[in-house]
Design a protein around this motif. Structure first.
Motif, short mmCIF file in Angstrom:
data_model
loop_
_atom_site.label_atom_id
_atom_site.label_comp_id
_atom_site.label_asym_id
_atom_site.label_seq_id
_atom_site.Cartn_x
_atom_site.Cartn_y
_atom_site.Cartn_z
N ASN A 184 0.80 -1.23 0.00
CA ASN A 184 0.00 0.00 0.00
C ASN A 184 0.84 1.28 0.00
O ASN A 184 0.32 2.36 0.28
CB ASN A 184 -0.92 0.00 1.22
N LEU A 185 2.11 1.18 -0.34
CA LEU A 185 2.96 2.36 -0.38
C LEU A 185 2.55 3.31 -1.50
O LEU A 185 2.09 2.89 -2.57
CB LEU A 185 4.43 1.96 -0.58
N ASN A 186 2.78 4.58 -1.26
CA ASN A 186 2.61 5.58 -2.31
C ASN A 186 3.56 5.25 -3.46
O ASN A 186 4.73 4.93 -3.22
CB ASN A 186 2.92 6.96 -1.74
N PRO A 187 3.13 5.33 -4.70
CA PRO A 187 4.00 5.01 -5.83
C PRO A 187 5.25 5.88 -5.90
O PRO A 187 6.23 5.51 -6.55
CB PRO A 187 3.09 5.25 -7.06
N GLU A 188 5.22 7.05 -5.23
CA GLU A 188 6.36 7.95 -5.25
C GLU A 188 7.43 7.59 -4.21
O GLU A 188 8.46 8.24 -4.13
CB GLU A 188 5.89 9.39 -5.00
N THR A 189 7.18 6.56 -3.42
CA THR A 189 8.10 6.20 -2.34
C THR A 189 9.44 5.72 -2.90
O THR A 189 9.49 4.82 -3.73
CB THR A 189 7.49 5.09 -1.46
N LYS A 190 10.51 6.34 -2.41
CA LYS A 190 11.87 5.97 -2.81
C LYS A 190 12.55 5.09 -1.76
O LYS A 190 13.45 4.31 -2.08
CB LYS A 190 12.71 7.23 -3.04
N ALA A 191 12.13 5.25 -0.50
CA ALA A 191 12.70 4.47 0.60
C ALA A 191 11.69 4.41 1.72
O ALA A 191 10.79 5.25 1.82
CB ALA A 191 14.01 5.09 1.09
N PHE A 192 11.83 3.39 2.58
CA PHE A 192 10.89 3.25 3.69
C PHE A 192 11.62 2.75 4.92
O PHE A 192 12.59 1.99 4.83
CB PHE A 192 9.74 2.31 3.33
N LEU A 193 11.18 3.22 6.07
CA LEU A 193 11.71 2.78 7.36
C LEU A 193 10.69 1.89 8.02
O LEU A 193 9.48 2.15 7.96
CB LEU A 193 12.01 3.97 8.28
N ASN A 194 11.17 0.85 8.70
CA ASN A 194 10.28 -0.09 9.36
C ASN A 194 10.54 -0.11 10.85
O ASN A 194 11.69 -0.28 11.29
CB ASN A 194 10.50 -1.50 8.78
N LEU A 195 9.49 0.08 11.65
CA LEU A 195 9.62 0.04 13.11
C LEU A 195 8.43 -0.67 13.72
O LEU A 195 7.29 -0.25 13.54
CB LEU A 195 9.72 1.46 13.69
N PRO A 196 8.65 -1.74 14.47
CA PRO A 196 7.57 -2.34 15.26
C PRO A 196 7.24 -1.42 16.44
O PRO A 196 8.13 -0.77 17.00
CB PRO A 196 8.16 -3.67 15.74
N VAL A 197 6.00 -1.40 16.86
CA VAL A 197 5.57 -0.49 17.91
C VAL A 197 6.19 -0.80 19.26
O VAL A 197 6.19 0.04 20.16
CB VAL A 197 4.01 -0.50 18.01
N ASP A 198 6.75 -2.00 19.41
CA ASP A 198 7.32 -2.35 20.71
C ASP A 198 8.78 -1.94 20.88
O ASP A 198 9.49 -2.43 21.75
CB ASP A 198 7.16 -3.85 21.00
N HIS A 199 9.23 -0.97 20.07
CA HIS A 199 10.55 -0.34 20.27
C HIS A 199 10.29 1.11 20.67
O HIS A 199 10.37 2.02 19.85
CB HIS A 199 11.39 -0.41 18.99
N PRO A 200 9.97 1.35 21.94
CA PRO A 200 9.42 2.64 22.35
C PRO A 200 10.44 3.77 22.52
O PRO A 200 10.04 4.92 22.70
CB PRO A 200 8.77 2.32 23.70
N LEU A 201 11.72 3.47 22.49
CA LEU A 201 12.72 4.48 22.82
C LEU A 201 13.40 5.07 21.60
O LEU A 201 14.35 5.85 21.71
CB LEU A 201 13.76 3.89 23.78
N VAL A 202 12.91 4.74 20.42
CA VAL A 202 13.40 5.35 19.19
C VAL A 202 12.90 6.78 19.10
O VAL A 202 11.77 7.08 19.48
CB VAL A 202 12.93 4.53 17.97
N THR A 203 13.75 7.66 18.61
CA THR A 203 13.38 9.08 18.52
C THR A 203 13.55 9.59 17.09
O THR A 203 14.12 8.92 16.22
CB THR A 203 14.25 9.95 19.44
N ALA A 204 13.09 10.82 16.88
CA ALA A 204 13.24 11.46 15.57
C ALA A 204 14.70 11.63 15.19
O ALA A 204 15.04 11.66 14.01
CB ALA A 204 12.54 12.82 15.59
#
Length: 202
Positions: free
Chosen positions: A87-107
């Protein structure tokens, strides 16, 4: 376009309660992560829901977020990742994957990965955050790898692709020591919450 994918469709069976809705500083965990994404350099946010979809939609502000529903969430995390990729936008060049149970990731980590991808000093296709030699999350993939991920069996872990593409991996140095800290049990949740509160109070 660079897309952040958040996987929040699973059962949370070992936690015995919904991981996305665990309290983090007075807001659901998924809301805290979405705020990090909104503050980051990504162009789009895709959240994959499944188990307790309605409850999450009732309690979480999903404005500006594209929600994708994995009706096969019982098949596991890979199936949710694949659902997002379909379901990605056709314009997507790259994507990041994060499961919700990694709560300490930041911007900060997300931005470091995005900057490394955009600079493309090396012809890497996979960008992994690294703290003192230890890899973490999220992982950024060039869109050229989407077909290989979609070809995986629903029970095959995505990290199996890393072995095939070792020469295409770039490790990106970050300052967050908790980039691989995840939560499977109530004890893990208490540990992560204590780390998060300690970081905010320091």
């Amino acid at each position: 376009m660079i897309t952040q994918i958040l996987l929040a469709a699973g059962f949370s069976s070992r936690m015995k309660t919904s991981k996305p809705l665990l309290d983090f500083g007075g807001v659901p965990l998924i809301s805290r992560l979405l705020e990090e994404f909104r503050c980051s350099a990504v162009d789009e946010i895709v959240v994959v829901l499944g188990h307790e979809k309605e409850k999450i939609e009732e309690q979480v502000d999903l404005s500006g977020v594209r929600v994708v529903v994995n009706h096969q969430y019982r098949q596991g995390q890979t199936s949710s990742f694949q659902c997002a990729l379909w379901n990605l936008n056709p314009e997507t060049k790259a994507f990041l994957n994060l499961p919700v149970d990694h709560p300490l990731v930041t911007a900060w980590e997300i931005d470091a990965l995005v900057a490394a991808y955009r600079s493309r000093e090396a012809k890497a296709k996979i960008f992994i955050p690294d703290f003192e030699g230890e890899p973490g999350r999220p992982v950024l993939f060039d869109h050229s790898l989407a077909a290989e991920i979609l070809a995986l069996g629903s029970e095959e872990p995505v990290h199996g692709i890393f072995k095939k593409h070792q020469q295409d991996i770039s490790r990106v140095t970050v300052e967050n020591p908790h980039i691989m800290k995840d939560m499977d049990t109530p004890e893990d949740y208490r540990d992560c919450l204590a780390l998060w509160e300690g970081r905010n109070n320091s």
